[in-house]
Design a protein around this motif. Structure first.
Motif, short mmCIF file in Angstrom:
data_model
loop_
_atom_site.label_atom_id
_atom_site.label_comp_id
_atom_site.label_asym_id
_atom_site.label_seq_id
_atom_site.Cartn_x
_atom_site.Cartn_y
_atom_site.Cartn_z
N VAL A 176 0.83 -1.21 0.00
CA VAL A 176 0.00 0.00 0.00
C VAL A 176 0.86 1.26 0.00
N GLY A 177 0.63 2.11 -0.97
CA GLY A 177 1.26 3.43 -0.97
C GLY A 177 2.66 3.50 -1.53
N ASP A 179 3.60 3.32 -4.42
CA ASP A 179 3.61 3.99 -5.73
C ASP A 179 3.23 5.46 -5.65
N GLN A 180 3.06 5.99 -4.45
CA GLN A 180 2.60 7.37 -4.32
C GLN A 180 3.56 8.38 -4.94
N THR A 340 7.02 9.04 1.49
CA THR A 340 6.29 7.91 0.93
C THR A 340 6.40 6.69 1.84
N GLN A 343 4.38 7.27 5.20
CA GLN A 343 2.94 7.10 5.00
C GLN A 343 2.59 5.64 4.70
N HIS A 344 3.47 4.94 4.01
CA HIS A 344 3.26 3.52 3.76
C HIS A 344 3.22 2.74 5.07
N ALA A 347 0.02 3.34 6.89
CA ALA A 347 -1.13 2.69 6.26
C ALA A 347 -1.17 1.20 6.54
N SER A 356 -3.05 11.94 3.68
CA SER A 356 -2.83 10.82 2.76
C SER A 356 -1.40 10.85 2.26
N PRO A 357 -0.86 9.71 1.85
CA PRO A 357 0.51 9.68 1.34
C PRO A 357 0.74 10.66 0.20
N SER A 358 -0.23 10.77 -0.73
CA SER A 358 -0.03 11.65 -1.88
C SER A 358 0.04 13.11 -1.46
#
Length: 365
Positions: A176-177, A179-180, A340, A343-344, A347, A356-358
């Motif tokens: 999860v995340g 690829d942000q 990134t 945040q990963h 999550a 949010s990560p983005s």
């Protein structure tokens, strides 16, 4: 909703002067040690980062020399930018060994990952690495990891230069995340935004309060050339008597940016180890008749203006400092990588977060 920060302890391989480390720290990651064989990196690394500098060749590094620095964290991260031949150098004098050693450092990085099994891994590298078998072998070392890698256009994440880099993120925790980083698309930062407020200096001058804000001197001919150059233009704009011998050759026609000026309101070209030299690329200042200073090069690499590269009263050596600055991972890229990963971890660990990560990864420092 209360945000809980995960405690990530990291070691930065091939740390150089600390570009990746400084960015990871800005994102909230606790980098405990940086490892590099170049003694010139010790002062800038330790003066700007609360981390130990270990002077050692990663090819000869044992896992028990790294693992103690993962202590105290909830998660471990092994990070690094393994210098790749023939695209870069990993020693003060460069490496001119057999082609078979070209990718040895990437292989050594992969072996350390396989042996240490950290929770998280990140590798930043030249985009060309993806075209070589050694990258596939590195990926094979990441059994048990969720992997994401892509070619990142650094200008899209807030680095004010045209620079493409391969960024790999791997995690044992999930996918999860990861690829942000690919979804960030910021307005390009410009040369003016980054260095426009620095004091004016002349070619060959060093600013009294900032030794790094110093520019190479220019020969009479090169002074005439830069005075005849316009931002974004080429040597083709010059009068014939200003042309260098290389420009008159057929092969020289393919290098229009040599002896070029940057543009104020556009990103800079890729910073190289020779970025302090007017004749080495489009490294002419947009307005002043000189090449960019070492401080300007560092800021275009997104190092903070106050980042210390030399000790007090230490002599400024253009070739050494240019190499250290040009080879560095842009701090902003390191920060986005770190954001990134933070945040990963939040999550996949179920930690509460308001951002949010983005959104987090898109913030500029």
């Amino acid at each position: 909703m209360t945000e809980v920060d995960p405690k990530i302890s990291a070691v930065d391989l091939f740390c150089g002067v600390g570009g990746l480390t400084h960015g990871l720290v800005r994102s909230g990651i606790n980098v405990q040690a940086g490892i590099d064989l170049d003694p010139s990196c010790r002062f800038p690394y330790e003066a700007n980062n609360s981390a130990a500098f270990i002077e050692k060749d990663v090819n000869h590094l044992a896992t028990d020399e790294i693992s103690p620095y993962f202590q105290g964290g909830d998660f471990s991260l092994l990070a690094g930018c393994a210098p790749c031949q023939p695209f870069s150098t990993y020693s003060q004098g460069g490496r001119s060994k057999k082609r078979g050693l070209d990718w040895q450092l990437v292989s050594s990085f992969g072996n350390l990952v396989a042996d240490l099994q950290p929770d998280l891994v990140t590798m930043e590298n030249v985009a060309q690495l993806a075209q070589h078998d050694v990258f596939d072998r590195f990926l094979a070392k990441l059994q048990g990891y969720h992997i994401h890698w892509s070619i990142v256009e650094c200008v899209k994440i807030g680095v004010p230069q045209s620079r493409k880099r391969l960024v790999l993120l791997a995690s044992k925790l999930g996918s999860v995340g990861l690829d942000q980083i690919d979804h960030i698309s910021l307005s390009p930062r410009t040369v003016r935004q980054e260095i426009g407020k620095l004091p004016k200096i002349q070619a060959g001058e060093q600013h009294a309060r900032d030794p790094l804000h110093t520019a190479c001197s220019l020969s009479d001919m090169n002074m005439r050339r830069i005075q005849a150059s316009r931002p974004g233009g080429t040597w083709r704009d010059w009068d014939p008597e200003l042309l260098a011998a290389c420009h008159r050759k057929e092969s020289g026609a393919t290098y229009p940016s040599v002896y070029g000026r940057m543009e104020w309101d556009a990103p800079a070209p890729t910073m190289t180890t020779q970025c302090f030299g007017y004749g080495n690329g489009r490294f002419g200042h947009p307005h002043q008749d000189r090449a960019i200073s070492l401080r300007e090069a560092a800021m275009l690499q997104t190092f903070p203006r106050e980042y210390k590269f030399i000790d007090k009263d230490e002599k400024v050596l253009f070739s050494r400092l240019g190499r250290l600055i040009g080879n560095a991972v842009p701090v902003r890229l390191g920060e986005v990588i770190g954001e990134t990963l933070v945040q990963h971890v939040k999550a996949v660990s179920g930690l509460e977060t308001d951002t949010s990560p983005s959104e987090s990864a898109g913030l500029l420092f």
